[in-house]
Write a protein that holds these residues in place. Structure first.
Motif, PDB file in Angstrom:
ATOM      1  N   ASN A   8       0.840  -1.215   0.019  1.00 33.40           N
ATOM      2  CA  ASN A   8       0.037   0.084  -0.108  1.00 33.40           C
ATOM      3  C   ASN A   8       0.828   1.127  -0.126  1.00 33.40           C
ATOM      4  N   ASP A   9       2.023   1.222   0.820  1.00 41.74           N
ATOM      5  CA  ASP A   9       2.863   2.395   0.914  1.00 41.74           C
ATOM      6  C   ASP A   9       3.583   2.571  -0.260  1.00 41.74           C
ATOM      7  N   PHE A  10       3.890   1.569  -0.956  1.00 41.59           N
ATOM      8  CA  PHE A  10       4.800   1.489  -2.313  1.00 41.59           C
ATOM      9  C   PHE A  10       3.783   2.111  -3.451  1.00 41.59           C
ATOM     10  N   ARG A  11       2.571   1.714  -3.500  1.00 44.90           N
ATOM     11  CA  ARG A  11       1.642   2.132  -4.534  1.00 44.90           C
ATOM     12  C   ARG A  11       1.342   3.538  -4.109  1.00 44.90           C
ATOM     13  N   VAL A  12       1.137   3.922  -2.989  1.00 44.18           N
ATOM     14  CA  VAL A  12       1.005   5.459  -2.669  1.00 44.18           C
ATOM     15  C   VAL A  12       2.095   6.265  -3.033  1.00 44.18           C
ATOM     16  N   ASN A  13       3.124   5.843  -3.005  1.00 44.17           N
ATOM     17  CA  ASN A  13       4.501   6.578  -3.312  1.00 44.17           C
ATOM     18  C   ASN A  13       4.588   6.591  -4.895  1.00 44.17           C
ATOM     19  N   TYR A  14       4.032   5.421  -5.415  1.00 39.97           N
ATOM     20  CA  TYR A  14       4.299   5.459  -6.830  1.00 39.97           C
ATOM     21  C   TYR A  14       3.232   6.474  -7.527  1.00 39.97           C
ATOM     22  N   GLN A  19      -4.717   5.136 -11.803  1.00 37.34           N
ATOM     23  CA  GLN A  19      -5.616   3.904 -11.701  1.00 37.34           C
ATOM     24  C   GLN A  19      -4.793   2.733 -11.524  1.00 37.34           C
ATOM     25  N   THR A  20      -3.686   2.469 -12.231  1.00 41.65           N
ATOM     26  CA  THR A  20      -2.600   1.375 -11.936  1.00 41.65           C
ATOM     27  C   THR A  20      -2.139   1.300 -10.667  1.00 41.65           C
ATOM     28  N   HIS A  21      -1.808   2.267  -9.987  1.00 39.97           N
ATOM     29  CA  HIS A  21      -1.199   2.377  -8.447  1.00 39.97           C
ATOM     30  C   HIS A  21      -2.077   2.875  -7.540  1.00 39.97           C
ATOM     31  N   GLY A  22      -2.652   3.967  -7.657  1.00 42.40           N
ATOM     32  CA  GLY A  22      -3.366   4.679  -6.596  1.00 42.40           C
ATOM     33  C   GLY A  22      -4.593   3.865  -6.414  1.00 42.40           C
ATOM     34  N   GLU A  23      -5.598   3.499  -7.325  1.00 46.32           N
ATOM     35  CA  GLU A  23      -6.680   2.848  -7.180  1.00 46.32           C
ATOM     36  C   GLU A  23      -6.226   1.624  -6.784  1.00 46.32           C
ATOM     37  N   ALA A  24      -5.348   0.916  -7.074  1.00 48.69           N
ATOM     38  CA  ALA A  24      -5.071  -0.449  -6.536  1.00 48.69           C
ATOM     39  C   ALA A  24      -4.422  -0.641  -5.175  1.00 48.69           C
ATOM     40  N   SER A  25      -4.042   0.487  -4.500  1.00 48.88           N
ATOM     41  CA  SER A  25      -3.735   0.342  -3.063  1.00 48.88           C
ATOM     42  C   SER A  25      -4.721   0.157  -2.178  1.00 48.88           C
ATOM     43  N   PHE A  26      -4.661  -0.613  -1.129  1.00 49.36           N
ATOM     44  CA  PHE A  26      -5.391  -1.284  -0.256  1.00 49.36           C
ATOM     45  C   PHE A  26      -6.342  -0.133   0.293  1.00 49.36           C
ATOM     46  N   GLN A  27      -5.705   0.918   0.744  1.00 50.13           N
ATOM     47  CA  GLN A  27      -6.560   2.155   1.443  1.00 50.13           C
ATOM     48  C   GLN A  27      -7.793   2.561   0.255  1.00 50.13           C
ATOM     49  N   CYS A  28      -7.373   2.336  -0.997  1.00 52.95           N
ATOM     50  CA  CYS A  28      -8.499   2.674  -2.029  1.00 52.95           C
ATOM     51  C   CYS A  28      -9.260   1.784  -2.434  1.00 52.95           C
ATOM     52  N   TYR A  29      -8.612   0.690  -2.989  1.00 42.37           N
ATOM     53  CA  TYR A  29      -9.428  -0.686  -3.498  1.00 42.37           C
ATOM     54  C   TYR A  29     -10.333  -1.019  -2.525  1.00 42.37           C
ATOM     55  N   GLY A  30      -9.706  -1.480  -1.133  1.00 46.86           N
ATOM     56  CA  GLY A  30     -10.572  -1.857  -0.011  1.00 46.86           C
ATOM     57  C   GLY A  30     -12.036  -1.295  -0.131  1.00 46.86           C
ATOM     58  N   PRO A  31     -11.752   0.096   0.415  1.00 43.64           N
ATOM     59  CA  PRO A  31     -13.278   0.925   0.551  1.00 43.64           C
ATOM     60  C   PRO A  31     -14.119   0.828  -0.519  1.00 43.64           C
ATOM     61  N   ARG A  32     -13.584   1.112  -1.923  1.00 44.75           N
ATOM     62  CA  ARG A  32     -14.474   1.003  -2.934  1.00 44.75           C
ATOM     63  C   ARG A  32     -15.058  -0.245  -3.231  1.00 44.75           C
ATOM     64  N   LEU A  33     -14.497  -1.555  -3.181  1.00 42.60           N
ATOM     65  CA  LEU A  33     -15.109  -2.881  -3.110  1.00 42.60           C
ATOM     66  C   LEU A  33     -16.179  -2.823  -1.852  1.00 42.60           C
ATOM     67  N   TRP A  34     -15.941  -2.397  -0.900  1.00 43.06           N
ATOM     68  CA  TRP A  34     -16.711  -2.378   0.459  1.00 43.06           C
ATOM     69  C   TRP A  34     -17.888  -1.732   0.150  1.00 43.06           C
ATOM     70  N   ASN A  35     -17.751  -0.549  -0.181  1.00 46.33           N
ATOM     71  CA  ASN A  35     -19.059   0.557  -0.497  1.00 46.33           C
ATOM     72  C   ASN A  35     -19.949  -0.152  -1.477  1.00 46.33           C
ATOM     73  N   GLU A  36     -19.540  -1.123  -2.422  1.00 45.57           N
ATOM     74  CA  GLU A  36     -20.403  -1.559  -3.653  1.00 45.57           C
ATOM     75  C   GLU A  36     -21.101  -2.941  -2.963  1.00 45.57           C
TER      76      GLU A  36
END
Length: 471
Positions: free
Chosen positions: A88-94, A426-443
């Motif tokens: 998650n930290d790597f993807r946020v940095n990317y 989309q490739t890295h930011g949206e794939a991070s756990f802090q973004c991808y997890g909440p999006r799936l959860w809200n659906e």
């Protein structure tokens, strides 16, 4: 057992280990001693006593003692939670157009070189005293071992250092021994995460940021110094460096890395998962596919003499367990990237059900109740989110999830929705756990988000994903 705990004396009969050398691989030279793995066997009654102590010790240390970023041998922690946090930290940095420098440290025989005097001092410092401290002193001192091979046995030798191999308490005692390491690393402002004796350091840098690189280098020097004082040693040959980010930026950072004696690799194996410089996970998926098909061919050879139930057990043991290991890290990857895993799963289903090569596999997977790979990934991510929201996940992941609280009363209030942070890519930011997890959860349907426990949630979630996959 009660007498041992009350008097603070660990029975002497429980302190002798029988070490049996086992050849690591059948094709290795049996005359070479380095090819053997020493397996230490302890009396089973000693393990019962250790388990009683561990249950009480865990209640004490899990709340206010253990290092937050140490995930080894802890309830609700795993290699997957460790890697999910750092990824998650790597993807946020990317996503922020920054590089990440990852250093994987490896210790030489770490569990065997623990100094008993220092360990007992650590136990005293965290508040273990009186009969409890006497019990641990008795537990560690006057231990012996003998080597047994076939009908032959060596003479008995004393053990003067190290946590007991094969013991229940050994891993936890090692975690307590390593407690000060976190403070050493924090002094330099470097991010880190440990799993038992595997420690990884990582920093976010720009190509021209020499100060952060110097901080990382000085941090490693301090770690080496601390380890020398505590009778531990870094294995320089197994220490690896990986730079994560776009190739053009990595090239700019290379001279600085080489000046500090860092030789970055294109990919590294981290707790069983292969990380590459651009976080595509293609090498990791290829490795799983290669190993999976090797085992599948062996299973296919004996399939004619196996029942369906026994074959399915082998499939779960050798194939799906590999597909599912740390698969939450593959969230957000394009379907093309994970297609190899889907082909492996389809092939496993084909061997199990004895279907023809050209037969459509969707009905076969449906009849087996096997979720396709992309849904298995989402299942794991959503399960992790549920655990974090219900106190069953590590704090370092729970902190990444924020409850949605509207500024005024709306229909969405009280529906357990999560905040989806804004990202660039989309490739890295949206794939991070802090973004991808909440999006799936809200659906998810509202009744699924409100499940009363993890068992109910898993059952309802699989039913929900099964409908999406096959209906």
């Amino acid at each position: 057992m009660n007498c041992s705990l009350q008097t603070g004396v660990f029975p002497a009969a429980f302190k002798r280990a029988v070490v049996r050398p086992l050849l690591k691989k059948s094709n290795l030279d049996f005359n070479e001693l380095n090819n053997y793995r020493p397996v230490s066997n302890l009396p089973f009654l000693s393990k019962i006593l250790e388990k009683l102590v561990l249950n009480q010790l865990n209640d004490f240390i899990n709340t206010n003692v253990l290092e937050k970023f140490q995930s080894g041998f802890r309830v609700n922690h795993s290699t997957e939670t460790t890697l999910l946090k750092i990824l998650n930290d790597f993807r946020v940095n990317y996503d922020k157009q920054k590089l990440t420098v990852l250093v994987l440290l490896d210790l030489s025989a770490a569990f065997d070189t623990v100094d008993h005097t220092i360990l007992l001092t650590r136990l005293q410092q965290i508040g273990l005293s009186g009969a409890v401290h006497r019990w641990f002193t008795s537990y560690l001192t006057d231990r012996t071992f003998m080597v047994s091979l076939d009908t032959c046995s060596s003479r008995v030798h004393g053990i003067t250092c190290g946590v007991p191999q094969g013991s229940i308490l050994g891993p936890v005692l090692f975690n307590l021994y390593m407690l000060p390491l976190g403070s050493v690393i924090r002094r330099h402002g470097v991010n880190f995460h440990s799993y038992a004796d595997d420690t990884q350091l990582y920093i976010s840098v720009s190509p021209d940021d020499s100060r952060s690189m110097d901080a990382l280098f000085n941090c490693i020097l301090d770690i080496e110094s601390w380890m020398a004082e505590n009778f531990l040693q870094l294995n320089q040959d197994k220490t690896e460096v990986l730079v994560i980010g776009p190739e053009a930026q990595r090239e700019k950072l290379l001279p600085k890395l080489q000046s500090l004696s860092f030789n970055p690799s294109e990919q590294v194996k981290n707790l069983g998962v292969i990380f590459d410089s651009e976080l595509t996970f293609i090498p990791h998926i290829k490795n799983i596919t290669k190993i999976g098909f090797y085992h599948l061919k062996n299973i296919a050879r004996v399939r004619p003499i196996l029942s369906r139930a026994n074959t399915e057990t082998l499939m779960h043991a050798f194939i799906t367990s590999r597909i599912d290991y740390c698969n939450a890290l593959l969230s957000g990857l394009p379907k093309k990237s994970i297609s190899g895993l889907q082909i492996l799963q389809n092939s496993a289903a084909r061997v199990l059900m004895k279907t023809r090569r050209r037969e459509h596999m969707t009905p076969v997977l449906e009849s087996l109740h096997w979720l396709p790979v992309c849904f298995r990934i989402n299942f794991k991510v959503l399960l992790m989110v549920f655990k974090c929201l219900n106190g069953l996940g590590p704090s370092y992941l729970s902190e990444l999830l924020l409850q949605y609280e509207p500024s005024r009363t709306l229909r969405s209030s009280g529906r357990r929705l999560l905040v989806i942070p804004k990202v660039r890519t989309q490739t890295h930011g949206e794939a991070s756990f802090q973004c991808y997890g909440p999006r799936l959860w809200n659906e998810l349907p509202e009744d699924l988000r409100a499940a009363e426990n993890v068992h109910v949630f898993k059952s309802r979630l699989k039913t929900h994903l099964f409908r999406l996959a096959f209906i």
